[in-house]
Design a protein around this motif. Structure first.
Motif, short mmCIF file in Angstrom:
data_model
loop_
_atom_site.label_atom_id
_atom_site.label_comp_id
_atom_site.label_asym_id
_atom_site.label_seq_id
_atom_site.Cartn_x
_atom_site.Cartn_y
_atom_site.Cartn_z
N ASP A 122 -7.01 21.06 10.62
CA ASP A 122 -7.45 19.67 10.55
C ASP A 122 -8.97 19.70 10.68
O ASP A 122 -9.51 20.15 11.70
N LEU A 123 -9.69 19.24 9.64
CA LEU A 123 -11.14 19.36 9.64
C LEU A 123 -11.81 18.58 10.77
O LEU A 123 -12.95 18.87 11.14
N LYS A 124 -11.08 17.63 11.36
CA LYS A 124 -11.66 16.90 12.51
C LYS A 124 -11.84 17.83 13.71
O LYS A 124 -12.57 17.52 14.64
N GLN A 125 -11.14 19.00 13.67
CA GLN A 125 -11.25 19.99 14.75
C GLN A 125 -12.16 21.16 14.36
O GLN A 125 -12.23 22.15 15.10
N GLN A 140 -19.91 15.31 7.04
CA GLN A 140 -19.47 13.91 7.21
C GLN A 140 -18.40 13.57 6.17
O GLN A 140 -17.36 12.98 6.51
N GLY A 143 -15.17 15.22 7.08
CA GLY A 143 -14.58 14.84 8.36
C GLY A 143 -14.80 15.86 9.46
O GLY A 143 -14.17 15.81 10.51
N CYS A 144 -15.70 16.84 9.22
CA CYS A 144 -16.01 17.86 10.23
C CYS A 144 -17.03 17.32 11.24
O CYS A 144 -17.97 16.63 10.83
N PRO A 145 -16.92 17.65 12.53
CA PRO A 145 -17.97 17.30 13.48
C PRO A 145 -19.28 17.99 13.05
O PRO A 145 -19.31 19.22 12.91
#
Length: 202
Positions: A122-125, A140, A143-145
Motif C-alpha cells: 500500500d503506497l500510503k505505507q 503526492q 499517495g506515498c508519504p
C-alpha cells in the motif's frame, strides 16, 4: 494489507545517492556517491527496510546514454553498496524523454504504481525520498508519504524556494541528507514498537 508486504521505501538516484550531473551519469566512473548516502541505505537495510530506486533516465530517450551504460552504472552502484553492507532491491527507471509524455516519468506516478504491484504494498505505507519538486509531486500523485532531502538539486535552490516546494506538497518532511532521513525513520520505528516486555504479566 497482506502480512507478507515488506517494509519498503522508494528513493531517487541522482542527487540522493550520488552527485547530480547536468550532463547525466553516462558511465560507471561518473557515479560519485554523496558522503554518507550508501551507509544510510545499509543502515536502513539492517533495520529491515527494502530500498527500491525510481529514477528518470531521460538521457536514454534523448540518445545521450544507452541501456548498457545505465546497467553498468547500476552495477557499480550495487558493488559500492555491497561494500558498505547495503543493497538496492530493484531499480525502476523511465527511459523516455520529457516530450514523449509517458505516464512513468516523474512527476507522473507510473513507476510507483508498478512498484506497488510488484511488491503488493500500500503506497500510503511507502515513504518516498526526493531532491526535487517534481519527485515530491510524483510521491503526492502516488499517495506515498513525501520526504525532501537537501542534497542534489534541492541544495542548489534557496531556502525560500524549498519552502515553496514543501508548501505545495502538504505533508512533506524535510531532512538534511539521506543519513538524516534514515535516522528519522529508525527513531520513528523504534518509538512505534509495542512495549512487548511490559505486556507480560509478573
Amino acid at each position: 494489507m497482506p502480512v507478507t508486504a515488506p517494509k519498503l521505501m522508494i528513493i531517487g538516484r541522482d542527487g540522493i545517492l550520488n552527485h547530480f550531473r547536468e550532463d547525466h551519469v553516462k558511465e560507471p566512473e561518473e557515479l560519485e556517491p554523496i558522503p554518507g548516502a550508501l551507509e544510510a541505505v545499509a543502515q536502513l537495510n539492517h533495520a529491515g527496510w527494502h530500498v527500491v530506486l525510481a529514477t528518470n533516465q531521460g538521457g536514454i530517450g534523448r540518445g545521450l546514454v544507452d541501456m548498457a551504460s545505465v546497467n553498468a552504472v547500476h552495477l557499480r552502484l550495487m558493488k559500492m553498496l555491497a561494500a558498505k553492507g547495503g543493497r538496492i532491491d530493484a531499480v525502476f527507471f523511465c527511459p523516455h524523454a520529457p516530450e514523449e509524455a509517458c505516464d512513468c516519468r516523474k512527476p507522473q506516478p507510473g513507476m510507483m504504481f508498478d512498484i506497488a504491484r510488484r511488491y503488493g504494498v500500500d503506497l500510503k505505507q511507502v515513504p518516498m525520498v526526493a531532491d526535487t519538486l517534481r519527485d515530491l509531486q510524483a510521491a503526492q500523485a502516488a499517495g506515498c508519504p513525501p520526504h525532501l532531502i537537501k542534497t542534489g538539486r534541492a541544495a542548489e535552490v534557496t531556502e525560500d524556494e524549498r519552502l515553496q516546494w514543501v508548501q505545495s506538497v502538504p505533508g512533506t518532511v524535510v531532512h538534511d541528507d539521506l543519513g538524516a532521513f534514515a535516522r528519522y525513520l529508525l527513531q520513528r520505528d523504534a518509538a512505534a514498537k509495542p512495549a512487548s516486555n511490559d505486556a507480560q504479566g509478573h
